[in-house]
Write a protein that holds these residues in place. Sequence first.
Motif, PDB file in Angstrom:
ATOM      1  N   LEU A 102       0.835  -1.198   0.000  1.00 39.86           N
ATOM      2  CA  LEU A 102       0.000   0.000   0.000  1.00 39.86           C
ATOM      3  C   LEU A 102       0.874   1.256   0.000  1.00 39.86           C
ATOM      4  N   ALA A 103       1.889   1.283   0.868  1.00 36.26           N
ATOM      5  CA  ALA A 103       2.772   2.449   0.951  1.00 36.26           C
ATOM      6  C   ALA A 103       3.496   2.695  -0.367  1.00 36.26           C
ATOM      7  N   THR A 104       3.944   1.629  -0.997  1.00 34.25           N
ATOM      8  CA  THR A 104       4.654   1.750  -2.277  1.00 34.25           C
ATOM      9  C   THR A 104       3.725   2.293  -3.357  1.00 34.25           C
ATOM     10  N   LEU A 105       2.498   1.758  -3.413  1.00 36.46           N
ATOM     11  CA  LEU A 105       1.518   2.230  -4.400  1.00 36.46           C
ATOM     12  C   LEU A 105       1.173   3.703  -4.173  1.00 36.46           C
ATOM     13  N   LEU A 106       0.977   4.085  -2.915  1.00 35.62           N
ATOM     14  CA  LEU A 106       0.655   5.475  -2.602  1.00 35.62           C
ATOM     15  C   LEU A 106       1.800   6.404  -2.999  1.00 35.62           C
ATOM     16  N   THR A 107       3.033   5.941  -2.770  1.00 34.43           N
ATOM     17  CA  THR A 107       4.198   6.744  -3.152  1.00 34.43           C
ATOM     18  C   THR A 107       4.245   6.956  -4.658  1.00 34.43           C
ATOM     19  N   ILE A 108       4.090   5.876  -5.408  1.00 33.95           N
ATOM     20  CA  ILE A 108       4.145   5.953  -6.875  1.00 33.95           C
ATOM     21  C   ILE A 108       3.017   6.826  -7.417  1.00 33.95           C
ATOM     22  N   ILE A 109       1.807   6.590  -6.911  1.00 32.27           N
ATOM     23  CA  ILE A 109       0.651   7.370  -7.377  1.00 32.27           C
ATOM     24  C   ILE A 109       0.817   8.837  -6.993  1.00 32.27           C
ATOM     25  N   GLY A 110       1.205   9.079  -5.735  1.00 35.40           N
ATOM     26  CA  GLY A 110       1.338  10.450  -5.246  1.00 35.40           C
ATOM     27  C   GLY A 110       2.342  11.259  -6.041  1.00 35.40           C
ATOM     28  N   ILE A 111       3.548  10.722  -6.210  1.00 34.32           N
ATOM     29  CA  ILE A 111       4.592  11.452  -6.930  1.00 34.32           C
ATOM     30  C   ILE A 111       4.229  11.603  -8.409  1.00 34.32           C
ATOM     31  N   SER A 112       3.623  10.564  -8.994  1.00 35.32           N
ATOM     32  CA  SER A 112       3.218  10.634 -10.406  1.00 35.32           C
ATOM     33  C   SER A 112       2.165  11.704 -10.630  1.00 35.32           C
TER      34      SER A 112
END
Length: 297
Positions: free
Chosen positions: A99-109
């Motif tokens: 979840l944290a990894t997905l949120l990071t990728i989505i957030g920065i993108s």
Amino acid sequence: MAVPQSHTEKVSVIRNFTDITKMRLSVSVVFSSVAGYLLGCETIDFYILLLLTIGGYCMVGASNVFNQIIERDLDALMDRTKNRPIPAGRMSVSSAFILATLLTIIGISVLYVINPQTAMFGAISIFMYVSLYTPLKTKTPLAVFVGAFPGAIPFMLGWVAATNDFGIEPGTLFMIQFFWQFPHFWAIGWFLFDDYKKGGFYMLPNGKRDRGTAIQVLLYSVWTVLASLIPAVGVTGRLYITPVSAILIAGIGVWLLYYAYRLYKKQTNKAAKQLMLVSVSYITLLQIIYVADKFIR
């Protein structure tokens, strides 16, 4: 009447998501970013505003999830945190990491779609919170100083999202929220001192609930109010507030200083909790006054 299992599982997933991303905290951070955007924009672009809201929530949520993965064993020791999804056994570490990894990728993108500078500051915020602030919390009171940097980014992030530029204006917004972090978090560290102690966290500047800590709380409260009034002087570029708004800011500043002084005089958990609540109201009202001033004048 029995509740369908699928409904129960859905409610559980939503609850775990809101808990592990600290929804109330994340929403308040997004509010700061939106305020910064409204201050910086020439005209409101609701598409950019939507991207900022989504990207901002993901950014803060990712930081909180990584934080809870790292501190899961310590969270289990404290009353305040023992019911969080990971220590309570409602979410596995691997699920939280995904979840944290997905949120990071989505957030920065999403922030990158706005502009590269916004994405860069978002990435810096996550890195500092997770890699510097979180491990330092059990080692030194300076953790609060380090944590104040990512904590102060959201207000200025909104301006950068609106302008694709970092200058005196977002720098001033950063400074205001940077100084504000100290009375706010030291007040929390004061009234939750015993609970933090169970987890081995060093939140107060000298590690004690004493006169020295109270003096520092008072000093940083003064600097917060002074920084908040700088835009009234006309030295911060396009970031400017009128004399009427300056008077309002000074008024809520006196309110903040009064409760900081009360903590200095009384040195009680009750006084610390009152200061924490007032500090939250202060930064929220300040952002509302700043934005209202821009659109009303």
